[in-house]
Scaffold this motif. Structure first.
Motif, PDB file in Angstrom:
ATOM      1  N   VAL A 182      36.623  40.846  42.351  1.00 54.41           N
ATOM      2  CA  VAL A 182      37.926  40.986  41.676  1.00 54.41           C
ATOM      3  C   VAL A 182      38.131  39.809  40.717  1.00 54.41           C
ATOM      4  O   VAL A 182      38.507  39.985  39.550  1.00 54.41           O
ATOM      5  CB  VAL A 182      39.081  41.057  42.700  1.00 54.41           C
ATOM      6  CG1 VAL A 182      40.437  40.868  42.021  1.00 54.41           C
ATOM      7  CG2 VAL A 182      39.041  42.363  43.463  1.00 54.41           C
ATOM      8  N   SER A 183      37.863  38.608  41.212  1.00 57.38           N
ATOM      9  CA  SER A 183      38.035  37.417  40.382  1.00 57.38           C
ATOM     10  C   SER A 183      37.097  37.440  39.180  1.00 57.38           C
ATOM     11  O   SER A 183      37.509  37.134  38.057  1.00 57.38           O
ATOM     12  CB  SER A 183      37.806  36.162  41.232  1.00 57.38           C
ATOM     13  OG  SER A 183      38.049  35.008  40.469  1.00 57.38           O
ATOM     14  N   VAL A 209      42.233  39.947  49.158  1.00 56.80           N
ATOM     15  CA  VAL A 209      41.054  40.772  49.455  1.00 56.80           C
ATOM     16  C   VAL A 209      40.047  39.976  50.282  1.00 56.80           C
ATOM     17  O   VAL A 209      39.552  40.453  51.309  1.00 56.80           O
ATOM     18  CB  VAL A 209      40.413  41.295  48.144  1.00 56.80           C
ATOM     19  CG1 VAL A 209      39.079  41.975  48.425  1.00 56.80           C
ATOM     20  CG2 VAL A 209      41.360  42.242  47.421  1.00 56.80           C
ATOM     21  N   THR A 220      38.056  40.347  36.494  1.00 55.66           N
ATOM     22  CA  THR A 220      39.294  40.036  35.763  1.00 55.66           C
ATOM     23  C   THR A 220      39.144  38.768  34.922  1.00 55.66           C
ATOM     24  O   THR A 220      39.773  38.649  33.866  1.00 55.66           O
ATOM     25  CB  THR A 220      40.494  39.923  36.716  1.00 55.66           C
ATOM     26  OG1 THR A 220      40.239  38.898  37.686  1.00 55.66           O
ATOM     27  CG2 THR A 220      40.754  41.257  37.413  1.00 55.66           C
ATOM     28  N   TRP A 256      45.438  37.089  39.291  1.00 56.32           N
ATOM     29  CA  TRP A 256      44.321  37.840  39.871  1.00 56.32           C
ATOM     30  C   TRP A 256      43.623  37.054  40.979  1.00 56.32           C
ATOM     31  O   TRP A 256      43.070  37.650  41.916  1.00 56.32           O
ATOM     32  CB  TRP A 256      43.339  38.276  38.792  1.00 56.32           C
ATOM     33  CG  TRP A 256      43.859  39.467  38.062  1.00 56.32           C
ATOM     34  CD1 TRP A 256      44.375  39.509  36.804  1.00 56.32           C
ATOM     35  CD2 TRP A 256      43.939  40.796  38.573  1.00 56.32           C
ATOM     36  NE1 TRP A 256      44.770  40.783  36.497  1.00 56.32           N
ATOM     37  CE2 TRP A 256      44.518  41.595  37.567  1.00 56.32           C
ATOM     38  CE3 TRP A 256      43.596  41.394  39.786  1.00 56.32           C
ATOM     39  CZ2 TRP A 256      44.749  42.970  37.732  1.00 56.32           C
ATOM     40  CZ3 TRP A 256      43.820  42.762  39.951  1.00 56.32           C
ATOM     41  CH2 TRP A 256      44.397  43.532  38.934  1.00 56.32           C
ATOM     42  N   THR A 283      31.820  32.313  39.025  1.00 57.49           N
ATOM     43  CA  THR A 283      31.800  33.024  40.304  1.00 57.49           C
ATOM     44  C   THR A 283      30.969  32.272  41.337  1.00 57.49           C
ATOM     45  O   THR A 283      31.346  32.211  42.520  1.00 57.49           O
ATOM     46  CB  THR A 283      31.285  34.458  40.100  1.00 57.49           C
ATOM     47  OG1 THR A 283      32.089  35.092  39.098  1.00 57.49           O
ATOM     48  CG2 THR A 283      31.353  35.270  41.383  1.00 57.49           C
ATOM     49  N   VAL A 315      45.329  38.024  44.096  1.00 61.53           N
ATOM     50  CA  VAL A 315      44.839  39.325  44.579  1.00 61.53           C
ATOM     51  C   VAL A 315      43.462  39.141  45.236  1.00 61.53           C
ATOM     52  O   VAL A 315      43.215  39.659  46.332  1.00 61.53           O
ATOM     53  CB  VAL A 315      44.776  40.352  43.436  1.00 61.53           C
ATOM     54  CG1 VAL A 315      44.103  41.647  43.897  1.00 61.53           C
ATOM     55  CG2 VAL A 315      46.160  40.620  42.862  1.00 61.53           C
ATOM     56  N   ALA A 316      42.586  38.396  44.579  1.00 60.59           N
ATOM     57  CA  ALA A 316      41.236  38.155  45.120  1.00 60.59           C
ATOM     58  C   ALA A 316      41.303  37.470  46.476  1.00 60.59           C
ATOM     59  O   ALA A 316      40.513  37.792  47.377  1.00 60.59           O
ATOM     60  CB  ALA A 316      40.418  37.322  44.129  1.00 60.59           C
ATOM     61  N   ALA A 334      33.996  41.125  47.906  1.00 58.52           N
ATOM     62  CA  ALA A 334      34.923  41.965  47.138  1.00 58.52           C
ATOM     63  C   ALA A 334      35.965  41.115  46.422  1.00 58.52           C
ATOM     64  O   ALA A 334      36.306  41.374  45.261  1.00 58.52           O
ATOM     65  CB  ALA A 334      35.598  42.980  48.063  1.00 58.52           C
ATOM     66  N   GLY A 335      36.476  40.084  47.098  1.00 55.80           N
ATOM     67  CA  GLY A 335      37.432  39.182  46.454  1.00 55.80           C
ATOM     68  C   GLY A 335      36.816  38.459  45.273  1.00 55.80           C
ATOM     69  O   GLY A 335      37.443  38.325  44.213  1.00 55.80           O
TER      70      GLY A 335
END
Length: 149
Positions: A82-83, A144, A86, A137, A53, A140-141, A78-79
């Motif tokens: 999510v990363s 976001v 997941t 994912w 991260t 998706v991240a 927030a992104g």
């Protein structure tokens, strides 16, 4: 700058940094232990996800600054969350894709969605499903993270 451009740039930064973090930054001890049972496996996975991260955060910040994306830090955080979450879910399955019986949530999901035969006959199936999960994912991240202002 429109949201689609921010999300696309975020996807590029998050995907490139995923490769770096998963294969260069991750230590061998974490890679070998992150799917293990008990607190040692969970700790190794958490250590890997923390460095993963951080790598993605640096890449996202660099892209934001270099490309003048104007990312909102709350959306970016927030992104990254999510990363991270997941990524942890998937990496707890490391080395356990061919387990029979109770296993990790992701291995159970793969079996329920018709991948049992592939997992049993191909030792490369688990890592491929792992990477597909991560990259899905990451998309998706990125959406976001690139969210509007």
């Amino acid at each position: 700058m429109i949201t689609a451009v921010r999300a696309t740039a975020a996807y590029a930064a998050l995907t490139a940094s995923h490769e770096v973090a998963d294969y260069w930054v991750q230590r061998d001890t974490e890679a070998g232990a992150k799917g293990g049972h008990g607190p040692d496996g969970r700790a190794a996975c958490a250590q890997h996800v923390a460095s993963y991260t951080a790598t993605q955060a640096v890449a996202l910040l660099a892209a934001d600054r270099a490309l003048r994306l104007g990312l909102d830090w709350r959306h970016a955080a927030a992104g990254l969350a999510v990363s991270a979450v997941t990524h942890y879910i998937a990496d707890r399955s490391g080395g356990r894709w061919q387990e029979r019986g109770p296993s990790t949530a992701l291995v159970r999901f793969a079996r329920r969605t018709g991948h049992t035969g592939w997992l049993e006959r191909d030792p490369g199936a688990g890592p491929l499903l792992d990477q597909a999960w991560h990259k899905g994912w990451i998309a998706v991240a990125a959406v976001v993270a690139g969210g509007g202002r």
